[in-house]
Write a protein that holds these residues in place. Structure first.
Motif, PDB file in Angstrom:
ATOM      1  N   SER A  37     -10.641   4.850  -0.526  1.00 14.29           N
ATOM      2  CA  SER A  37      -9.822   3.893  -1.271  1.00 14.29           C
ATOM      3  C   SER A  37      -8.398   3.817  -0.729  1.00 14.29           C
ATOM      4  CB  SER A  37      -9.768   4.287  -2.750  1.00 14.29           C
ATOM      5  OG  SER A  37      -9.096   5.521  -2.908  1.00 14.29           O
ATOM      6  N   THR A  38      -7.723   2.740  -1.126  1.00 17.78           N
ATOM      7  CA  THR A  38      -6.294   2.607  -0.871  1.00 17.78           C
ATOM      8  C   THR A  38      -5.611   2.410  -2.222  1.00 17.78           C
ATOM      9  OG1 THR A  38      -6.482   0.201  -0.570  1.00 17.78           O
ATOM     10  CG2 THR A  38      -6.569   1.559   1.418  1.00 17.78           C
TER      11      THR A  38
ATOM     12  N   LYS B 143      -6.016   0.631  -7.422  1.00 13.02           N
ATOM     13  CA  LYS B 143      -6.886   1.364  -6.504  1.00 13.02           C
ATOM     14  C   LYS B 143      -7.959   0.419  -5.988  1.00 13.02           C
ATOM     15  CE  LYS B 143      -9.425   5.661  -6.037  1.00 13.02           C
ATOM     16  NZ  LYS B 143      -9.734   6.931  -6.701  1.00 13.02           N
TER      17      LYS B 143
ATOM     18  N   SER C 295      -0.711   4.559  -0.490  1.00  4.76           N
ATOM     19  CA  SER C 295      -1.512   5.722  -0.138  1.00  4.76           C
ATOM     20  C   SER C 295      -2.892   5.254   0.325  1.00  4.76           C
ATOM     21  CB  SER C 295      -1.658   6.660  -1.341  1.00  4.76           C
ATOM     22  OG  SER C 295      -2.340   7.841  -0.979  1.00  4.76           O
ATOM     23  N   MET C 296      -3.597   6.165   1.020  1.00  5.27           N
ATOM     24  CA  MET C 296      -4.939   5.841   1.499  1.00  5.27           C
ATOM     25  C   MET C 296      -5.749   7.120   1.587  1.00  5.27           C
ATOM     26  SD  MET C 296      -5.968   3.851   4.955  1.00  5.27           S
ATOM     27  CE  MET C 296      -7.642   3.360   5.267  1.00  5.27           C
ATOM     28  N   GLY C 297      -7.020   7.007   1.234  1.00  2.49           N
ATOM     29  CA  GLY C 297      -7.927   8.139   1.327  1.00  2.49           C
ATOM     30  C   GLY C 297      -9.185   7.714   2.051  1.00  2.49           C
ATOM     31  N   GLY C 298     -10.214   8.543   1.974  1.00  2.00           N
ATOM     32  CA  GLY C 298     -11.459   8.263   2.677  1.00  2.00           C
ATOM     33  C   GLY C 298     -12.259   7.117   2.091  1.00  2.00           C
TER      34      GLY C 298
ATOM     35  N   GLN D 251       0.852  -1.179   0.000  1.00  5.40           N
ATOM     36  CA  GLN D 251       0.000   0.000   0.000  1.00  5.40           C
ATOM     37  C   GLN D 251       0.891   1.233   0.000  1.00  5.40           C
ATOM     38  OE1 GLN D 251      -3.258   0.131   2.861  1.00  5.40           O
ATOM     39  NE2 GLN D 251      -2.843   2.297   3.186  1.00  5.40           N
TER      40      GLN D 251
END
Length: 64
Positions: A36-37, A51, A31-34, A29
């Motif tokens: 998705s990773t 994604k 990156s990570m968001g609200g 991994q």
């Protein structure tokens, strides 16, 4: 002569490239968001970004 199996190739359906998950190597991994990773990956020998989309409203209680 034996008939060879037709090799599977990615194809476009309704303007979207459809691939098989088994043809994608999903790595670390990055990156990570609200919702998705993002992971490093490889597809057909090419470095790609993968994604993974998830529903942030699903928690352990809903999954059991």
């Amino acid at each position: 002569m034996e008939e060879k199996e037709k090799e599977w190739m990615p194809e476009f359906k309704n303007g979207v490239l459809e691939i098989r998950l088994e043809d994608v190597e999903i790595g670390e991994q990055i990156s990570m968001g609200g919702f998705s990773t993002i992971h490093r990956g490889r597809f057909c020998g090419i470095d790609v970004a993968v994604k993974k989309i998830f529903n942030p409203n699903i928690n352990e209680e809903l999954m059991s």
